[in-house]
Design a protein around this motif. Structure first.
Motif, mmCIF file in Angstrom:
data_model
loop_
_atom_site.group_PDB
_atom_site.id
_atom_site.type_symbol
_atom_site.label_atom_id
_atom_site.label_comp_id
_atom_site.label_asym_id
_atom_site.label_seq_id
_atom_site.Cartn_x
_atom_site.Cartn_y
_atom_site.Cartn_z
ATOM 1 N N SER A 84 -13.448 24.565 -14.142
ATOM 2 C CA SER A 84 -13.080 23.321 -14.819
ATOM 3 C C SER A 84 -12.002 23.575 -15.868
ATOM 4 N N LEU A 86 -10.563 21.411 -19.341
ATOM 5 C CA LEU A 86 -10.639 20.281 -20.255
ATOM 6 C C LEU A 86 -9.498 20.407 -21.258
ATOM 7 N N THR A 89 -9.727 15.583 -24.406
ATOM 8 C CA THR A 89 -10.941 14.979 -23.841
ATOM 9 C C THR A 89 -10.795 14.675 -22.349
ATOM 10 N N THR A 90 -9.711 15.174 -21.729
ATOM 11 C CA THR A 90 -9.434 14.871 -20.318
ATOM 12 C C THR A 90 -9.732 16.078 -19.445
ATOM 13 N N SER A 91 -10.467 15.863 -18.357
ATOM 14 C CA SER A 91 -10.755 16.947 -17.427
ATOM 15 C C SER A 91 -9.798 16.872 -16.235
ATOM 16 N N ARG A 104 -14.735 32.114 -19.414
ATOM 17 C CA ARG A 104 -14.465 30.879 -20.156
ATOM 18 C C ARG A 104 -13.573 31.217 -21.329
#
Length: 391
Positions: A84, A86, A89-91, A104
């Motif tokens: 993922s 991010l 606030t947008t993925s 990560r």
């Protein structure tokens, strides 16, 4: 008048010769081969469909007198488990690149300008940042290494292909990397400095691959003609690369009783999609054979007329042997990397790469069609090169 009759006769003989050469490559048989490979489903290295495809190739080659052996090899492969990205606030719908470490990381976005070539990294400070860079121009692994050298903790490669298309670094990246389509990620170029979280989630598995090697003689080859027969998960791999595989198979049939066959080995590589593993292992394990090669000819994605030409890249000396005009085949250029000729070129072998471009179905479930006529044309060009190289 006599000269005109002579010229007409000569042109007629040329036309007859071209027709005979075209007929030698059976498009019906090539279509049957294509369907046989597609019927197995996606040919992912190490899975039963690929094993069945290798057995099919071996059986067909043995029918026309080749000695066939399998070269087994193992390697580690990573599988995405829901990576993922991010940004603020947008993925974004990213996919991990094979060869990326699972990790990560957090940091501000940093934009690599231009095409993301080596010079574009030169004056950048990427310390602690997640770099955004366009794919292409130089290998993705080189971009990852350049970014890491300048302090980046992660890499986002923007591609022309749809999000979800699978790519490989072709080696181990020092930092986690993902791909994202340009259409989905174009806005990232205006968000430099925005806080981002990149989470690359992967699992590692051991893969058993097998190259298929066909030869008519016990002597070492002077030329290798090859294609990879594996595909990516979810894709039937008609153009990528059943097209190249079927063309090499049909070429092997046509040359089976020719004196040329004693000087050529036909190789069908496994594990290409995970990082050129089959060709890399062949080069590593056969240094004496590799040293004696006059050339390696590699066919990849030759069944869809994306660019309007048959792209031929690699050694200029070998490229000069391609008589495309005589065969009435439109030929152009091809990129230098990304397929199984690369390990041979790195070992000092002159190479040629035959490629018709990335079609819209590349690495997608819709890669179900390849044109046997285009494949036969490619085979004719390759045969002509072999005849001139080995005469």
């Amino acid at each position: 008048m006599g000269r005109q009759l002579f010229l007409r006769g000569a042109l007629g003989l040329v036309a007859i010769g071209l027709l005979a050469l075209a007929q030698a490559f059976s498009t019906e048989r090539m279509q049957a081969d294509l369907q046989a490979l597609l019927s197995q489903g996606p040919r992912v290295a190490g899975l039963p469909a690929t094993t069945a495809a290798g057995e099919y190739l071996a059986a067909e080659l043995r029918k026309v007198g080749y000695t066939v052996e399998f070269q087994p090899f193992t390697y580690s492969r990573t599988r995405d488990q829901g990576s993922s990205l991010l940004v603020g606030t947008t993925s974004f719908p990213v996919s991990s690149v094979a060869g990326s470490p699972g990790r990560r990381v957090e940091g501000p976005l940093a934009v690599v300008p231009g095409a993301g070539l080596a010079a574009d990294f030169a004056d950048l400070n990427l310390q602690g940042a997640i770099a955004v860079v366009r794919r292409g121009g130089i290998p993705g692994l080189e971009k990852a290494r350049l970014a890491a050298e300048r302090g980046a903790v992660g890499l986002i490669l923007l591609t022309e292909e749809p999000s979800g298309t699978r790519f490989t670094f072709g080696g181990n990246s020092p930092i986690p990397g993902v791909t994202l389509s340009q259409s989905d990620g174009a806005g990232l170029f205006s968000q430099a400095g925005t806080r981002a979280v990149l989470d690359v989630r992967i699992v590692t598995e051991e893969v058993q691959g097998r190259n298929v090697i066909a030869r008519r003689s016990s002597q070492n080859p002077l030329v290798i003609v090859g294609a990879h027969y594996d595909s990516v998960p979810g894709s039937p791999g008609a153009n990528d690369n059943a097209s190249g595989t079927v063309t090499v198979l049909e070429l092997a049939r046509q040359l089976a009783d020719s004196p040329l066959a004693a000087q050529i080995w036909f190789l069908f590589f496994d594990g290409e999609e995970d990082g050129l593993w089959g060709s890399r292992r062949f080069v590593e394990q056969n240094p004496e054979i590799v040293r004696g090669l006059k050339g390696m000819l590699n066919l990849d994605m030759v069944g869809v007329n994306v660019n309007g030409t048959l792209g031929i890249g690699g050694s200029g000396e070998l490229r000069a042997l391609a008589d495309c005009n005589a065969l009435q085949v439109a030929c152009g250029s091809a990129p230098g990397g990304g397929s199984d000729h690369v390990p041979f070129a790195q070992a000092g072998v002159p190479v040629l790469f035959f490629f018709r471009g990335l079609d819209p179905n590349y690495h997608r479930p819709t890669d179900t069609l390849a044109d046997p006529v285009l494949m036969a044309q490619t085979g004719q060009v390759v045969r002509g090169i072999l005849e001139r190289l080995l005469r």
